[in-house]
Design an enzyme around this catalytic site. Structure first.
Site, short mmCIF file in Angstrom:
data_model
loop_
_atom_site.label_atom_id
_atom_site.label_comp_id
_atom_site.label_asym_id
_atom_site.label_seq_id
_atom_site.Cartn_x
_atom_site.Cartn_y
_atom_site.Cartn_z
N PHE A 131 -1.54 0.80 -10.99
CA PHE A 131 -1.96 -0.52 -10.52
C PHE A 131 -3.27 -0.99 -11.13
CE2 PHE A 131 -2.41 2.52 -6.86
CZ PHE A 131 -3.77 2.80 -6.99
N ARG B 115 -16.66 1.74 -3.10
CA ARG B 115 -16.05 0.79 -2.17
C ARG B 115 -16.48 -0.63 -2.51
NH1 ARG B 115 -12.76 3.12 0.99
NH2 ARG B 115 -13.11 5.30 1.57
N LYS C 134 0.86 -1.18 0.00
CA LYS C 134 0.00 0.00 0.00
C LYS C 134 0.90 1.23 0.00
CE LYS C 134 -3.96 2.12 2.32
NZ LYS C 134 -3.49 3.48 2.06
N LYS D 181 -7.59 -3.47 2.36
CA LYS D 181 -6.33 -2.93 2.86
C LYS D 181 -6.02 -3.57 4.20
CE LYS D 181 -8.71 1.26 4.46
NZ LYS D 181 -8.76 2.75 4.37
#
Length: 353
Positions: A186, A256, A115, A262
């Site tokens: 990404f 979302r 991350k 995460k």
């Protein structure tokens, strides 16, 4: 027209006895007049009649015009939409956002990556946009070689350099400071395929075009919880923020999604600055702590994680900040909060009471 170099300031007579002070700080222009100070938008997007008089109407329009013309609820056009004339007033930037991992999902075989501690950026084929739809004014040499299709990624200046990255991307003068950053890609949102194919699309594009300031973000298969914990410890030991996990075969969704998780050892949250606590001892004469408020109205102080420069010139009241903490107390107050930095890709909120 006159202008201000980085770090310079000028005085301009106003209606009061004291002249107004106009400044250029890191490419962000400001004025001490009430009209500039009382605007409820980001400081990098504000202007006033004094700045327009100093720099000229055209220069100020070029500096803030694109951002002011973009409503928060309107998605920017992609390059293909612009060329075709299609309406792009749906929601956006159309970004996939993560949920935190709550130890309730077996992440074996998911795609794992670091991350990044940078600023999320959406490349629409011509320009960079923040999560809020504000333009990042990257120099032409930085964007050279980027494709005409959308890319999802992070403007990244290295581990433990979040606040420096923020200070660079919020500049509006296309400065040489962008040489400190990379656009780490990404995902390719417009590619209608599973995540593996989208990531391969990004990798192949980077390998074929070799852009000077972009690279693709490597991922590896998670081999189970032990592998996840070991990788998390390694990344955090290097100063990284944590891990991101992508569900195999997942499609790109807007908003979302539980296909993107995460993973961190520490939790983080956002709060609005509501006051400055004076320092004592070594910090006498500057900030000791930030008094902040959560969305639910809980108030507390954040006194660690701030650099000497940030204590000398702390985030203004009303600023949204990010902080890290270990856990919540029985009263719902974060334990051991530590300042991370100012958020420029999310809007300040009003606490619910």
């Amino acid at each position: 027209m006159a202008d201000l170099a980085d770090g310079e300031q000028a005085e301009m007579k106003g209606s009061g006895a004291k002249p107004y002070i106009l400044k250029n700080t890191g490419g962000v222009y400001s004025c001490s007049c009430p009209a500039w100070r009382n605007q409820s938008i980001g400081i990098e997007r504000r202007t006033c009649k004094h700045l327009r008089k100093l720099r000229g109407e055209d220069a100020e329009a070029a500096r803030v015009g694109a951002a002011e013309a973009l409503p928060k609820a309107t998605r920017v056009k992609t390059a293909k939409e612009s060329e075709s004339g299609e309406d792009a007033t749906e929601k956006a930037p159309p970004l996939l956002l993560a949920h935190p991992w709550e130890n309730d999902v077996d992440l074996t075989d998911w795609w794992m990556s670091e991350k990044l501690d940078g600023v999320r950026a959406y490349w629409d084929g011509k320009r960079f946009w923040s999560r809020l739809g504000n333009e990042f004014f990257a120099p032409d040499w930085f964007t050279a070689g980027l494709p005409d299709f959308p890319l999802d990624g992070e403007l990244f200046g290295g581990r433990k350099r979040f606040q420096r990255t923020v200070s660079v991307v919020r500049r509006q003068d296309k400065s040489q400071d962008w040489k400190e950053l990379l656009f780490v890609v990404f995902d390719a949102p417009s590619v209608d395929a599973a995540f593996e194919q989208r990531l391969e699309h990004c990798r192949k594009w980077v390998d074929d075009t070799k852009p000077g300031y972009a690279r693709w973000h490597p991922h590896e298969r998670c081999q189970g919880t032990a592998h996840l914990r070991a990788e998390l410890e390694r990344v955090e030991g290097l100063g990284g923020e944590g891990l991101m996990l992508r569900q195999p075969g997942s499609r790109y969704e807007v908003g979302r999604s539980h296909t993107l998780l995460k993973v961190k050892s520490f939790k983080d949250d956002e709060a609005v600055v509501i006051g400055h606590v004076a320092g004592a001892g070594r910090h006498k004469g500057r900030l000791g702590a930030l008094e902040v408020e959560l969305r639910n109205g809980k108030r507390f102080s954040v006194g660690t994680g701030l650099s000497d420069a940030e204590r000398a010139s702390p985030p203004a009241i009303g600023t949204l900040i990010t902080f890290r903490y270990q856990e919540l107390s029985n009263d719902g107050v974060p334990r051991f909060p530590s300042y991370i930095g100012v958020r420029i890709d999310a809007a300040p909120f009003k606490a619910k009471r």
